[in-house]
Design an enzyme around this catalytic site. Structure first.
Site: not given
Length: 258
Positions: A7, A13, A107-109
């Protein structure tokens, strides 16, 4: 199977070697946009070797930093080309209906958090992700739909801004002060950060639950992110603390797309 999940956030990260929703090993490193694909590969191999964990059988990645994701793509091809991989981006199947004005800009997260929350605790749910750069709030319906949320400045960004703009203020350690009414400048900043964040979270969550039209007792409120433990005990709204929620979402998406 053991899956290496990454992530990639603006400040840090988070890496985890996941198996059946649990991390066999996990790390948090700085997100340095100057780090090359080869440097990322050396870092990953070193972390994996030192942990003694099994070699990953696949890799799943999400990123909010395009420059870093570009280096990761190159690294995955050059150094881990024999492993199946999934990069979560528009077009990748997540199984989460995104009911926002522009689904591609979410956002993908945040989508991964919504997926993991809907899968593991059910909806309706509000997910609060405490990152250093931003604190995000994401709302999931009882049907597992992502309907939107809110973004607030992260604690580290707020502290940095205070230190830069306040002539007599400086960055302080993020610990609980003796009281809300502080008696020195350091504890005054700590009080504002901790109890201010807690009040913000409780206020936003209450408003979101009200807009959902659900009874508060029926809504799961999930805390995640590396700064969550710092504020967790000061918020009465949380029902769950799931520190590996985003990595769990990566694991679920990898299984869906591999």
């Amino acid at each position: 199977m053991s899956l290496l999940c990454a992530d990639i956030g603006n400040s840090h990260t988070v890496l985890g070697l996941m198996r059946d929703a649990e991390p066999l090993a996990h790390w948090r490193v700085s997100t340095d946009e100057r780090r090359t694909a080869d440097e990322w590969a050396v870092l990953l191999r070193g972390l994996l070797a030192d942990s003694g964990a099994p070699h990953p059988e696949g890799i799943a990645v999400c990123s909010t930093v395009p420059a870093v994701l570009q280096e990761w793509r190159e690294m995955l091809v050059r150094h881990f080309g024999d492993l199946p991989r999934v990069v979560v981006e528009p077009g990748v199947r997540t199984g989460v209906p995104i009911l926002t004005d522009n689904p591609r800009e979410v956002g993908a997260d945040r989508i991964l958090n919504a997926l993991a929350a809907a899968t593991d605790v059910g909806g309706p749910a509000v997910v609060v992700d405490f990152g250093g750069t931003a604190t995000t709030f994401d709302v999931v319906t009882a049907q597992g739909q992502y309907v939107g949320g809110a973004i607030a400045p992260g604690v580290e960004v707020a502290l940095e801004a205070l230190g830069r703009r306040g002539a007599q203020l400086r960055k302080v350690e993020l610990v609980r002060p003796r009281s809300v009414v502080a008696r020195n400048t350091v504890e005054a900043v700590q009080s504002g950060m901790l109890f201010g964040t807690a009040a913000q979270v409780e206020g936003l969550v209450a408003r979101m639950v009200d807009e959902l039209g659900a009874h508060p007792d029926d809504v799961r409120v999930v805390a995640t992110g590396y700064l969550a433990p710092w504020v967790l005990d000061e918020c009465r709204c949380f029902t769950d603390h799931l520190p590996w929620l985003t990595l769990r979402g990566l694991e679920l998406v990898f299984a869906r797309n591999s």
